[in-house]
Motif scaffolding. Structure first.
Motif, PDB file in Angstrom:
ATOM      1  N   GLU A   1      59.535  24.852 -22.456  1.00 13.07           N
ATOM      2  CA  GLU A   1      58.870  25.587 -21.371  1.00 13.07           C
ATOM      3  C   GLU A   1      57.384  25.334 -21.562  1.00 13.07           C
ATOM      4  OE1 GLU A   1      56.750  28.103 -19.756  1.00 13.07           O
ATOM      5  OE2 GLU A   1      57.869  29.794 -20.623  1.00 13.07           O
ATOM      6  N   LEU A   2      56.839  24.415 -20.751  1.00 10.23           N
ATOM      7  CA  LEU A   2      55.512  23.862 -21.046  1.00 10.23           C
ATOM      8  C   LEU A   2      54.467  24.323 -20.022  1.00 10.23           C
ATOM      9  CD1 LEU A   2      56.878  20.323 -22.004  1.00 10.23           C
ATOM     10  CD2 LEU A   2      56.533  22.321 -23.480  1.00 10.23           C
ATOM     11  N   GLY A   3      53.375  23.600 -19.976  1.00  7.63           N
ATOM     12  CA  GLY A   3      52.236  24.031 -19.158  1.00  7.63           C
ATOM     13  C   GLY A   3      52.552  24.095 -17.668  1.00  7.63           C
ATOM     14  N   GLY A   4      51.752  24.855 -16.963  1.00  8.79           N
ATOM     15  CA  GLY A   4      51.903  24.951 -15.510  1.00  8.79           C
ATOM     16  C   GLY A   4      50.561  24.754 -14.821  1.00  8.79           C
ATOM     17  N   ASN A   5      50.604  24.642 -13.517  1.00 10.60           N
ATOM     18  CA  ASN A   5      49.376  24.582 -12.710  1.00 10.60           C
ATOM     19  C   ASN A   5      49.771  25.139 -11.342  1.00 10.60           C
ATOM     20  OD1 ASN A   5      46.978  24.028 -11.461  1.00 10.60           O
ATOM     21  ND2 ASN A   5      47.121  21.798 -11.630  1.00 10.60           N
ATOM     22  N   ALA A   6      50.188  26.418 -11.346  1.00  8.25           N
ATOM     23  CA  ALA A   6      50.884  26.966 -10.182  1.00  8.25           C
ATOM     24  C   ALA A   6      49.989  27.092  -8.955  1.00  8.25           C
ATOM     25  CB  ALA A   6      51.457  28.339 -10.540  1.00  8.25           C
ATOM     26  N   PRO A   7      50.471  26.582  -7.813  1.00  3.57           N
ATOM     27  CA  PRO A   7      49.784  26.855  -6.548  1.00  3.57           C
ATOM     28  C   PRO A   7      50.247  28.200  -5.978  1.00  3.57           C
ATOM     29  CG  PRO A   7      51.617  25.344  -6.188  1.00  3.57           C
ATOM     30  CD  PRO A   7      51.607  25.664  -7.670  1.00  3.57           C
ATOM     31  N   PHE A   8      49.350  28.874  -5.282  1.00  7.06           N
ATOM     32  CA  PHE A   8      49.664  30.133  -4.587  1.00  7.06           C
ATOM     33  C   PHE A   8      49.146  29.928  -3.166  1.00  7.06           C
ATOM     34  CE2 PHE A   8      48.976  34.382  -3.078  1.00  7.06           C
ATOM     35  CZ  PHE A   8      49.827  35.229  -3.793  1.00  7.06           C
ATOM     36  N   ILE A   9      50.062  29.867  -2.197  1.00  9.54           N
ATOM     37  CA  ILE A   9      49.688  29.450  -0.835  1.00  9.54           C
ATOM     38  C   ILE A   9      49.811  30.634   0.126  1.00  9.54           C
ATOM     39  CG2 ILE A   9      50.172  27.809   1.026  1.00  9.54           C
ATOM     40  CD1 ILE A   9      51.689  26.112  -1.121  1.00  9.54           C
ATOM     41  N   VAL A  10      48.764  30.847   0.906  1.00  8.36           N
ATOM     42  CA  VAL A  10      48.804  31.926   1.906  1.00  8.36           C
ATOM     43  C   VAL A  10      48.673  31.277   3.287  1.00  8.36           C
ATOM     44  CG1 VAL A  10      47.771  34.100   2.666  1.00  8.36           C
ATOM     45  CG2 VAL A  10      47.665  33.443   0.244  1.00  8.36           C
ATOM     46  N   PHE A  11      49.746  31.368   4.077  1.00 14.00           N
ATOM     47  CA  PHE A  11      49.717  30.791   5.426  1.00 14.00           C
ATOM     48  C   PHE A  11      49.159  31.807   6.423  1.00 14.00           C
ATOM     49  CE2 PHE A  11      52.924  28.128   3.318  1.00 14.00           C
ATOM     50  CZ  PHE A  11      52.488  26.859   3.699  1.00 14.00           C
ATOM     51  N   ASP A  12      48.707  31.280   7.564  1.00 13.76           N
ATOM     52  CA  ASP A  12      48.131  32.140   8.617  1.00 13.76           C
ATOM     53  C   ASP A  12      49.074  33.264   9.027  1.00 13.76           C
ATOM     54  OD1 ASP A  12      45.751  30.839   8.817  1.00 13.76           O
ATOM     55  OD2 ASP A  12      46.289  29.611  10.566  1.00 13.76           O
TER      56      ASP A  12
ATOM     57  N   ARG B   1      40.450  26.088   0.722  1.00 12.35           N
ATOM     58  CA  ARG B   1      40.771  26.314   2.143  1.00 12.35           C
ATOM     59  C   ARG B   1      41.629  25.140   2.640  1.00 12.35           C
ATOM     60  NH1 ARG B   1      37.599  28.888   6.522  1.00 12.35           N
ATOM     61  NH2 ARG B   1      35.971  29.449   5.050  1.00 12.35           N
ATOM     62  N   PHE B   2      42.646  25.427   3.460  1.00 14.58           N
ATOM     63  CA  PHE B   2      43.421  24.310   4.044  1.00 14.58           C
ATOM     64  C   PHE B   2      43.717  24.599   5.506  1.00 14.58           C
ATOM     65  CE2 PHE B   2      47.812  25.744   4.686  1.00 14.58           C
ATOM     66  CZ  PHE B   2      47.851  26.908   3.947  1.00 14.58           C
ATOM     67  N   ARG B   3      44.106  23.515   6.234  1.00 15.42           N
ATOM     68  CA  ARG B   3      44.385  23.673   7.667  1.00 15.42           C
ATOM     69  C   ARG B   3      45.878  23.520   7.989  1.00 15.42           C
ATOM     70  NH1 ARG B   3      39.289  22.858  10.478  1.00 15.42           N
ATOM     71  NH2 ARG B   3      40.389  22.538  12.435  1.00 15.42           N
ATOM     72  N   HIS B   4      46.535  22.513   7.379  1.00 18.17           N
ATOM     73  CA  HIS B   4      47.912  22.201   7.815  1.00 18.17           C
ATOM     74  C   HIS B   4      48.913  22.326   6.677  1.00 18.17           C
ATOM     75  CE1 HIS B   4      46.070  20.813  11.432  1.00 18.17           C
ATOM     76  NE2 HIS B   4      45.320  19.964  10.760  1.00 18.17           N
TER      77      HIS B   4
ATOM     78  N   TYR C   1      54.031  29.775  -5.559  1.00 20.14           N
ATOM     79  CA  TYR C   1      54.178  30.997  -4.757  1.00 20.14           C
ATOM     80  C   TYR C   1      53.697  30.688  -3.344  1.00 20.14           C
ATOM     81  CZ  TYR C   1      53.788  32.941  -9.493  1.00 20.14           C
ATOM     82  OH  TYR C   1      53.941  33.187 -10.835  1.00 20.14           O
ATOM     83  N   PHE C   2      54.334  31.290  -2.346  1.00 16.31           N
ATOM     84  CA  PHE C   2      53.714  31.215  -1.020  1.00 16.31           C
ATOM     85  C   PHE C   2      54.074  32.445  -0.201  1.00 16.31           C
ATOM     86  CE2 PHE C   2      57.210  29.997   1.823  1.00 16.31           C
ATOM     87  CZ  PHE C   2      58.146  29.450   0.937  1.00 16.31           C
ATOM     88  N   TYR C   3      53.190  32.722   0.737  1.00 13.86           N
ATOM     89  CA  TYR C   3      53.359  33.884   1.622  1.00 13.86           C
ATOM     90  C   TYR C   3      53.381  33.407   3.055  1.00 13.86           C
ATOM     91  CZ  TYR C   3      53.130  37.333  -2.025  1.00 13.86           C
ATOM     92  OH  TYR C   3      53.443  38.096  -3.121  1.00 13.86           O
ATOM     93  N   SER C   4      54.456  33.758   3.767  1.00 14.34           N
ATOM     94  CA  SER C   4      54.623  33.381   5.166  1.00 14.34           C
ATOM     95  C   SER C   4      55.676  34.304   5.763  1.00 14.34           C
ATOM     96  CB  SER C   4      55.099  31.925   5.252  1.00 14.34           C
ATOM     97  OG  SER C   4      55.568  31.656   6.562  1.00 14.34           O
ATOM     98  N   ASN C   5      55.586  34.547   7.058  1.00 12.06           N
ATOM     99  CA  ASN C   5      56.630  35.347   7.695  1.00 12.06           C
ATOM    100  C   ASN C   5      57.470  34.519   8.660  1.00 12.06           C
ATOM    101  OD1 ASN C   5      56.521  37.845   6.499  1.00 12.06           O
ATOM    102  ND2 ASN C   5      54.694  38.426   7.649  1.00 12.06           N
ATOM    103  N   ASP C   6      57.306  33.198   8.591  1.00 14.54           N
ATOM    104  CA  ASP C   6      58.045  32.314   9.486  1.00 14.54           C
ATOM    105  C   ASP C   6      59.268  31.799   8.733  1.00 14.54           C
ATOM    106  OD1 ASP C   6      59.059  30.014  10.674  1.00 14.54           O
ATOM    107  OD2 ASP C   6      57.116  29.384  11.451  1.00 14.54           O
TER     108      ASP C   6
ATOM    109  N   TYR D   1      45.579  28.520  -2.392  1.00 13.79           N
ATOM    110  CA  TYR D   1      45.319  27.816  -1.133  1.00 13.79           C
ATOM    111  C   TYR D   1      45.464  28.813   0.008  1.00 13.79           C
ATOM    112  CZ  TYR D   1      45.924  23.546  -3.876  1.00 13.79           C
ATOM    113  OH  TYR D   1      45.787  22.554  -4.816  1.00 13.79           O
ATOM    114  N   VAL D   2      44.415  28.941   0.832  1.00 10.00           N
ATOM    115  CA  VAL D   2      44.480  29.910   1.935  1.00 10.00           C
ATOM    116  C   VAL D   2      44.173  29.191   3.247  1.00 10.00           C
ATOM    117  CG1 VAL D   2      43.692  32.150   2.788  1.00 10.00           C
ATOM    118  CG2 VAL D   2      43.701  31.706   0.332  1.00 10.00           C
ATOM    119  N   GLN D   3      45.045  29.422   4.248  1.00 14.59           N
ATOM    120  CA  GLN D   3      44.892  28.714   5.521  1.00 14.59           C
ATOM    121  C   GLN D   3      43.664  29.235   6.273  1.00 14.59           C
ATOM    122  OE1 GLN D   3      48.613  28.483   7.648  1.00 14.59           O
ATOM    123  NE2 GLN D   3      48.016  26.548   8.644  1.00 14.59           N
TER     124      GLN D   3
END
Ligand code: SIN
Length: 491
Positions: A260-271, A403-406, A424-429, A301-303
């Motif tokens: 169980e080694l290193g990580g570099n976790a993304p956390f994404i928040v969509f519009d 910041r991201f767009r797509h 991780y990501f957050y979306s309601n779609d 990452y936040v849209q």
């Protein structure tokens, strides 16, 4: 903190080999420090290869009896261990906080979290089963058995001194394996206390053996186990370079490995996310243990459409986090593990600022009344892939916002790393949820959820974050091999 233990016997300062508490053979010791003050709080053995081999001797001798006991017999001992961990939870939490620094409420949480794996695997022990296969020829019966792999070497990190060793030892014992263990040099006391309770629970001699060692002597201890053909499995949580070393060096005896080694976790928040839930999730996952976890988000990452609102809410929450010693009930961010950790965090923040990031919360070292090893919880905006914190695990309370767009663009960035532990990501779609969950190259995905760990779930990574799983039935399988029996002449 250690002076106030209700059961001072939990504080051990010796190795535990073949049910004997003993010093390292050369008689050397290593200091354990309070991470906040840098003061020495205890000394434990600085073991070498001789001690490692004695531990392996004891584990190998204990294996035949332990592995042949009934699963129910093993389960009852593990259950007693679980009960003892819970009945000593305050003392264990004090030991964790004293040597690792996390605030007391988090240490109590860690004891319960670690105990949940012990309980889970006690229960799973009684459910181990193989298969009876439909015969392929007349007069034949075919069976599949699950058998304990043998002696397991467990090498554990400092960030969760109790939970990490508990979730390695408990499945090993449940499967019928015996164990040699080496806890991190920064946090040996919790592991020794845990083993003391295992003895109280009635674990027979040699089933668990534990040796402590300094950074200098750790390679000698681990190399002795790597070379020993009786050690059939290594389970390790820690850095990717060390994991690769273990994989290379265990090839000589082809050991089973869980890494169980290193990580570099993304956390994404969509519009389309629920922003309050996303902020809550980030607070829980990023700032737990001061950001010193392998699964904590390293890149946020936040849209475009919600970026500013999200950052504003996040910064307000982060500024309210109280930085202070483990003993202060208000503390939410304790000391980092040592001066090197603070240096690395500061280097990442300085590098990001030099390359255009803006600090919206924290961004500096903090000196509290009890010491210099603190870092203010930090939010950076305008982060870019050129910054060191985009590639390296910061392992501290820093949330860099990109910041991201797509959707396509953020998936590309999220996967643009050799690591693949958590995302991780957050979306309601609902359609996006399935698309993104499948596109992320990680072993764990939190969907609208920041607290992903559970004894009932398989924890582990892909790519250079390693292989093998901890927790769930998969975590037990990793300590067993599959044996096929074919019986003929039955017609
Ligand atoms: C880790 O940091 O390796 C483990 C974190 C967890 O169990 O949640």
């Amino acid at each position: 903190m250690l002076a106030s233990l209700a059961h001072p016997d939990l504080l051990r300062s010796q190795n535990y080999i073949g049910q004997q508490w003993c010093d390292a053979r050369p008689g050397q010791t290593l200091p354990v420090f309070d991470p906040a003050t840098g003061d020495e709080i205890a000394r434990v053995p600085d073991s070498d290869a001789t001690d490692a081999i004695r531990a392996a001797d004891a584990a190998a001798t204990a294996f035949p009896d332990w592995s042949r006991r009934t699963a129910r017999d093993r389960a009852q001992i593990i259950k007693r261990w679980h009960a003892l961990i819970l009945s000593h939870q305050d003392d264990l939490a004090r030991i964790i906080s004293a040597e690792q620094g996390k605030p007391m409420h988090e240490s109590v949480g860690e004891v319960r979290y670690g105990a949940s794996y012990v309980e889970w695997f006690a229960e799973e022990a009684t459910r181990i089963c193989g298969d009876v296969v439909a015969e392929s020829a007349p007069g034949r019966k075919m069976f599949v058995l699950k058998e304990a792999v043998g002696v397991v070497a467990a090498i554990t990190p400092w960030n969760f001194p109790l939970a990490m060793i508990a979730r390695k030892i408990a499945p090993a014992l449940a499967a019928g394996c015996t164990v040699v263990a080496k806890p991190a040099e920064d946090t040996p006391l919790t592991a020794l206390a845990l083993v003391y309770l295992a003895e109280e629970a009635g674990l027979p001699p040699g089933v668990i053996n534990i040796v402590t060692a300094s950074r200098t002597n750790t390679p000698a201890v681990v190399d002795a186990w790597l070379a020993d053909p009786r050690v059939r499995k290594i389970t390790f949580t820690g850095s990717t370079p060390v994991g690769k070393h273990l994989a290379r060096e265990s090839a000589g005896t082809l050991k089973k490995l869980s890494l169980e080694l290193g990580g570099n976790a993304p956390f994404i928040v969509f519009d389309d996310a629920d922003l309050d839930a996303a902020v809550e999730g980030l607070m829980a996952s990023k700032f737990r243990n001061g950001g010193q976890t392998c699964v904590c988000p390293n890149r946020v990452y936040v849209q475009d459409g919600v970026h500013d609102a999200f950052v504003e809410r996040l910064a307000a929450r982060v500024k309210a986090l109280h930085v202070g010693p483990a003993t202060e009930p208000a503390s939410r961010i304790g000391p980092m593990i040592n001066a090197r950790a603070v240096e690395k965090i500061d280097r990442h923040v300085q590098d990001a600022v030099a390359k255009g990031a803006r600090i919206v919360a924290g961004g500096e070292r903090v000196r509290t009344s009890d010491g210099p090893h603190y870092y203010a919880p930090t939010v950076l905006v305008d982060a870019t892939p050129a910054m060191a914190l985009a590639d390296e695990e910061t392992f501290g309370p820093v949330a860099p916002v990109f910041r991201f767009r797509h959707e396509d663009e953020v998936i590309r960035h999220a996967n643009d790393t050799p690591f693949g532990l958590a995302a991780y990501f957050y979306s309601n779609d609902v359609r996006r949820i399935w698309r993104v969950a499948q596109a992320l190259e990680t072993g764990i995905v939190g969907i609208n959820e920041g607290a992903i760990a559970s004894e009932a779930a398989p924890f582990g990574g892909v790519k250079e974050s390693g292989y093998g799983r901890e927790g769930s039935r998969h975590g037990l399988d990793d300590y067993m091999h599959t044996k096929y029996l074919c019986q003929g002449q039955l017609a």
